[in-house]
Design a protein around this motif. Structure first.
Motif, PDB file in Angstrom:
ATOM      1  N   LEU A 105       1.010  -0.998   0.003  1.00 37.32           N
ATOM      2  CA  LEU A 105       0.120  -0.196  -0.052  1.00 37.32           C
ATOM      3  C   LEU A 105       0.887   1.365   0.028  1.00 37.32           C
ATOM      4  O   LEU A 105       2.078   1.076   0.588  1.00 37.32           O
ATOM      5  CB  LEU A 105      -0.961  -0.042   1.238  1.00 37.32           C
ATOM      6  N   ILE A 106       0.371   2.184  -0.665  1.00 36.66           N
ATOM      7  CA  ILE A 106       0.997   3.654  -0.337  1.00 36.66           C
ATOM      8  C   ILE A 106       0.330   4.601   0.302  1.00 36.66           C
ATOM      9  O   ILE A 106      -0.936   4.650   0.357  1.00 36.66           O
ATOM     10  CB  ILE A 106       1.073   4.395  -2.197  1.00 36.66           C
ATOM     11  N   VAL A 107       1.023   4.868   1.433  1.00 34.09           N
ATOM     12  CA  VAL A 107       0.492   5.572   2.669  1.00 34.09           C
ATOM     13  C   VAL A 107       0.958   7.113   2.681  1.00 34.09           C
ATOM     14  O   VAL A 107       2.309   7.269   2.312  1.00 34.09           O
ATOM     15  CB  VAL A 107       0.620   4.985   3.831  1.00 34.09           C
ATOM     16  N   LYS A 108       0.056   8.207   2.758  1.00 29.72           N
ATOM     17  CA  LYS A 108       0.416   9.330   2.858  1.00 29.72           C
ATOM     18  C   LYS A 108      -0.125  10.124   3.835  1.00 29.72           C
ATOM     19  O   LYS A 108      -1.397  10.162   3.928  1.00 29.72           O
ATOM     20  CB  LYS A 108       0.433  10.276   1.723  1.00 29.72           C
ATOM     21  N   PRO A 109       0.508  10.699   4.834  1.00 34.14           N
ATOM     22  CA  PRO A 109      -0.164  11.330   6.063  1.00 34.14           C
ATOM     23  C   PRO A 109      -0.602  12.607   5.587  1.00 34.14           C
ATOM     24  O   PRO A 109      -0.031  13.409   4.854  1.00 34.14           O
ATOM     25  CB  PRO A 109       0.780  11.528   7.216  1.00 34.14           C
ATOM     26  N   LEU A 110      -1.898  13.179   5.928  1.00 30.96           N
ATOM     27  CA  LEU A 110      -2.435  14.661   5.446  1.00 30.96           C
ATOM     28  C   LEU A 110      -2.187  15.515   6.513  1.00 30.96           C
ATOM     29  O   LEU A 110      -2.460  15.363   7.873  1.00 30.96           O
ATOM     30  CB  LEU A 110      -3.672  14.289   5.209  1.00 30.96           C
ATOM     31  N   GLY A 111      -1.489  16.710   6.207  1.00 34.30           N
ATOM     32  CA  GLY A 111      -1.321  17.667   7.156  1.00 34.30           C
ATOM     33  C   GLY A 111      -0.260  17.578   8.064  1.00 34.30           C
ATOM     34  O   GLY A 111      -0.247  18.702   8.898  1.00 34.30           O
ATOM     35  N   LYS A 112       0.604  16.672   8.102  1.00 35.34           N
ATOM     36  CA  LYS A 112       1.699  16.393   9.004  1.00 35.34           C
ATOM     37  C   LYS A 112       2.526  15.656   8.415  1.00 35.34           C
ATOM     38  O   LYS A 112       2.432  14.598   7.880  1.00 35.34           O
ATOM     39  CB  LYS A 112       1.163  16.027  10.104  1.00 35.34           C
ATOM     40  N   THR A 113       3.879  15.905   8.722  1.00 32.62           N
ATOM     41  CA  THR A 113       4.998  15.108   8.373  1.00 32.62           C
ATOM     42  C   THR A 113       5.591  14.079   9.244  1.00 32.62           C
ATOM     43  O   THR A 113       5.787  14.348  10.403  1.00 32.62           O
ATOM     44  CB  THR A 113       6.401  15.786   7.675  1.00 32.62           C
ATOM     45  N   VAL A 123       1.902   1.339  12.359  1.00 34.79           N
ATOM     46  CA  VAL A 123       1.647   0.244  11.484  1.00 34.79           C
ATOM     47  C   VAL A 123       1.405  -1.105  12.141  1.00 34.79           C
ATOM     48  O   VAL A 123       0.869  -1.950  12.221  1.00 34.79           O
ATOM     49  CB  VAL A 123       2.292   0.361  10.207  1.00 34.79           C
ATOM     50  N   GLN A 124       2.681  -1.205  12.807  1.00 34.41           N
ATOM     51  CA  GLN A 124       2.909  -2.531  13.687  1.00 34.41           C
ATOM     52  C   GLN A 124       1.812  -2.552  14.667  1.00 34.41           C
ATOM     53  O   GLN A 124       1.340  -3.987  14.690  1.00 34.41           O
ATOM     54  CB  GLN A 124       4.492  -2.561  14.283  1.00 34.41           C
ATOM     55  N   ARG A 125       1.380  -1.734  15.093  1.00 33.15           N
ATOM     56  CA  ARG A 125       0.194  -1.855  16.215  1.00 33.15           C
ATOM     57  C   ARG A 125      -1.048  -2.037  15.724  1.00 33.15           C
ATOM     58  O   ARG A 125      -1.939  -2.650  16.190  1.00 33.15           O
ATOM     59  CB  ARG A 125       0.343  -0.669  17.226  1.00 33.15           C
ATOM     60  N   ARG A 126      -1.392  -1.472  14.672  1.00 29.97           N
ATOM     61  CA  ARG A 126      -2.701  -1.466  13.981  1.00 29.97           C
ATOM     62  C   ARG A 126      -2.944  -2.283  13.220  1.00 29.97           C
ATOM     63  O   ARG A 126      -4.018  -2.834  12.975  1.00 29.97           O
ATOM     64  CB  ARG A 126      -2.863   0.136  13.483  1.00 29.97           C
ATOM     65  N   TRP A 127      -1.972  -2.574  12.288  1.00 34.03           N
ATOM     66  CA  TRP A 127      -2.145  -3.335  11.056  1.00 34.03           C
ATOM     67  C   TRP A 127      -1.617  -4.634  11.031  1.00 34.03           C
ATOM     68  O   TRP A 127      -2.172  -5.582  10.291  1.00 34.03           O
ATOM     69  CB  TRP A 127      -1.688  -2.655   9.557  1.00 34.03           C
ATOM     70  N   MET A 128      -0.593  -5.085  11.977  1.00 32.70           N
ATOM     71  CA  MET A 128      -0.172  -6.282  11.846  1.00 32.70           C
ATOM     72  C   MET A 128      -0.767  -7.505  12.736  1.00 32.70           C
ATOM     73  O   MET A 128      -0.856  -7.156  14.121  1.00 32.70           O
ATOM     74  CB  MET A 128       1.422  -6.346  12.247  1.00 32.70           C
ATOM     75  N   TYR A 153      -3.268  -7.030   4.757  1.00 30.89           N
ATOM     76  CA  TYR A 153      -3.540  -6.414   3.766  1.00 30.89           C
ATOM     77  C   TYR A 153      -4.784  -5.713   3.629  1.00 30.89           C
ATOM     78  O   TYR A 153      -4.980  -4.470   3.305  1.00 30.89           O
ATOM     79  CB  TYR A 153      -2.740  -6.789   2.504  1.00 30.89           C
ATOM     80  N   ALA A 154      -5.698  -6.550   3.484  1.00 35.47           N
ATOM     81  CA  ALA A 154      -7.062  -6.430   3.385  1.00 35.47           C
ATOM     82  C   ALA A 154      -7.543  -5.497   4.435  1.00 35.47           C
ATOM     83  O   ALA A 154      -8.293  -4.516   4.239  1.00 35.47           O
ATOM     84  CB  ALA A 154      -7.987  -7.491   3.282  1.00 35.47           C
ATOM     85  N   HIS A 155      -7.160  -5.757   5.852  1.00 38.27           N
ATOM     86  CA  HIS A 155      -7.375  -4.991   6.921  1.00 38.27           C
ATOM     87  C   HIS A 155      -7.255  -3.496   6.800  1.00 38.27           C
ATOM     88  O   HIS A 155      -7.898  -2.513   6.927  1.00 38.27           O
ATOM     89  CB  HIS A 155      -6.932  -5.679   8.206  1.00 38.27           C
ATOM     90  N   ALA A 156      -5.826  -3.190   6.377  1.00 33.31           N
ATOM     91  CA  ALA A 156      -5.429  -2.012   6.250  1.00 33.31           C
ATOM     92  C   ALA A 156      -5.932  -1.206   5.108  1.00 33.31           C
ATOM     93  O   ALA A 156      -6.496   0.007   5.196  1.00 33.31           O
ATOM     94  CB  ALA A 156      -3.892  -1.857   5.901  1.00 33.31           C
ATOM     95  N   LEU A 157      -6.545  -1.955   4.259  1.00 32.93           N
ATOM     96  CA  LEU A 157      -6.979  -1.269   2.767  1.00 32.93           C
ATOM     97  C   LEU A 157      -8.701  -1.027   3.098  1.00 32.93           C
ATOM     98  O   LEU A 157      -8.895   0.081   2.760  1.00 32.93           O
ATOM     99  CB  LEU A 157      -6.636  -1.996   1.611  1.00 32.93           C
ATOM    100  N   PHE A 158      -9.260  -1.911   3.489  1.00 33.40           N
ATOM    101  CA  PHE A 158     -10.743  -1.944   3.571  1.00 33.40           C
ATOM    102  C   PHE A 158     -11.274  -1.156   4.886  1.00 33.40           C
ATOM    103  O   PHE A 158     -12.160  -0.830   4.931  1.00 33.40           O
ATOM    104  CB  PHE A 158     -11.340  -3.254   3.506  1.00 33.40           C
ATOM    105  N   GLU A 159     -10.584  -1.019   5.925  1.00 35.97           N
ATOM    106  CA  GLU A 159     -11.091  -0.656   7.229  1.00 35.97           C
ATOM    107  C   GLU A 159     -10.639   0.732   7.266  1.00 35.97           C
ATOM    108  O   GLU A 159     -10.789   1.446   8.661  1.00 35.97           O
ATOM    109  CB  GLU A 159     -10.428  -1.433   8.460  1.00 35.97           C
ATOM    110  N   SER A 160     -10.308   1.396   6.254  1.00 35.44           N
ATOM    111  CA  SER A 160     -10.111   2.819   6.433  1.00 35.44           C
ATOM    112  C   SER A 160     -11.455   3.719   6.563  1.00 35.44           C
ATOM    113  O   SER A 160     -12.566   3.144   6.546  1.00 35.44           O
ATOM    114  CB  SER A 160      -9.672   3.347   5.094  1.00 35.44           C
ATOM    115  N   PRO A 161     -11.452   4.752   7.139  1.00 35.92           N
ATOM    116  CA  PRO A 161     -10.419   5.706   7.261  1.00 35.92           C
ATOM    117  C   PRO A 161      -9.570   5.367   8.622  1.00 35.92           C
ATOM    118  O   PRO A 161     -10.060   5.107   9.445  1.00 35.92           O
ATOM    119  CB  PRO A 161     -10.943   7.026   7.258  1.00 35.92           C
TER     120      PRO A 161
END
Length: 241
Positions: A105-113, A123-128, A153-161
Motif C-alpha cells: 500500500l502507498i500511504v501518505k499522512p495529511l497535514g503532517k510530516t 503500522v505494527q500496532r494497528r495493522w499487523m 493487507y485487506a484489513h489496512a485497505l478496507f477498514e479505512s479511514p
C-alpha cells in the motif's frame, strides 16, 4: 750480532703488522662512514643536471601528450556517452519484478510530516495481525507498506479511514512505476454508504455495478448490507481526487 738481529727483527715486524691493521681498519671505517647520496645528487649524476629547467618541462610535456594520444585513440573506438539509454525489458521480466509488491500500500499522512520510525510503530500496532509488515519511506512524505499476509493487507485497505495523531492517512493500492516526486495524490480508497435502496437491489452484483460507476470497485460489505437492508448498503471504492 745474531741476538741483536733476533731482538731487532721482532719489533720491526710488529710495527709493520700494526700499520697494516690500522690501514685495514681505516678502510673499513671509511667504507661504513661514506655519506649517503641524496636524491638530488643521484638525479644530477644521471645527466639531468646538465639540462636547464625549460628543457625538463618540455620533456615532461612531450611524455604527457604522448599518453593523451594513446588514451584518445582508445576512446575513439568506444560508443559515445548516452545520458538516456533505452533499456529493453520483457513483459515477463517486468511482471516477475512486480509480483513481490502486489500486497503493498502507498500511504501518505495529511497535514503532517511523520518520520519512518513513528509510522512504522503505528503500522505494527494497528495493522499487523498475522504476518510481517515492512515500511519504507519514499520522497514527498509518502510511505510504502509491504505485507506478507493477505488478511493484514485487506484489513489496512478496507477498514479505512485511518487516523494517526489526529491526522488522516490516505491509503491507496501500490501501482507500478509510482514516482512520488512526480505524482500528486490521485486516488484514495473510501467507504460509500448507499441508503434507501429497494429490497431487490441489496445484492453484491448490483452494488458492484454501483461501485464501478464511482471508481475502482474494491469490496462489498455484504454483512452490513444484509443486516441493514432497507437502511443502507456499504461498498469500498477507490476514487480519483
Amino acid at each position: 750480532m745474531d741476538d741483536m738481529k733476533k731482538g731487532g727483527g721482532a719489533p720491526e715486524q710488529k710495527k709493520v703488522t700494526e700499520g697494516k691493521n690500522q690501514t685495514d681498519n681505516k678502510g673499513d671505517s671509511e667504507k661504513f662512514m661514506k655519506p649517503k647520496i641524496s636524491y638530488r645528487d643521484m638525479v644530477m649524476e644521471n645527466g639531468f643536471g646538465k639540462l636547464n629547467p625549460q628543457e625538463i618541462v618540455e620533456m615532461v610535456s612531450e611524455e604527457y601528450n604522448s599518453e593523451d594520444l594513446v588514451m584518445d585513440s582508445s576512446m575513439d573506438d568506444e560508443a559515445p556517452f548516452d545520458p538516456k539509454p533505452n533499456i529493453e525489458v520483457s513483459q515477463k521480466e517486468y511482471d516477475k519484478w512486480c509480483r513481490p509488491w502486489k500486497l503493498s500500500l502507498i500511504v501518505k499522512p495529511l497535514g503532517k510530516t511523520f518520520n519512518l520510525q513513528a509510522l512504522d510503530r503505528w503500522v505494527q500496532r494497528r495493522w499487523m495481525k498475522k504476518g510481517a509488515i515492512r515500511v519504507m519511506d519514499l520522497a514527498g512524505n509518502f510511505f510504502l507498506v509491504k505485507f506478507t499476509d493477505q488478511d493484514d493487507y485487506a484489513h489496512a485497505l478496507f477498514e479505512s479511514p485511518w487516523m494517526m495523531a489526529d491526522h488522516y492517512l490516505l491509503v491507496q493500492r501500490w501501482r507500478p512505476l509510482f514516482l512520488p516526486h512526480e505524482t500528486d495524490i490521485q486516488k484514495v480508497s473510501v467507504w460509500v454508504r448507499i441508503p434507501n435502496l429497494p429490497a431487490e437491489l441489496y445484492n453484491k452484483f448490483f452494488l458492484w455495478k454501483v461501485g464501478k460507476a464511482l471508481g475502482t470497485m474494491l469490496k462489498v460489505d455484504e454483512l452490513t448490507s444484509i443486516h441493514s437492508r432497507g437502511k443502507f448498503a456499504r461498498i469500498c471504492v477507490e476514487i480519483d481526487l
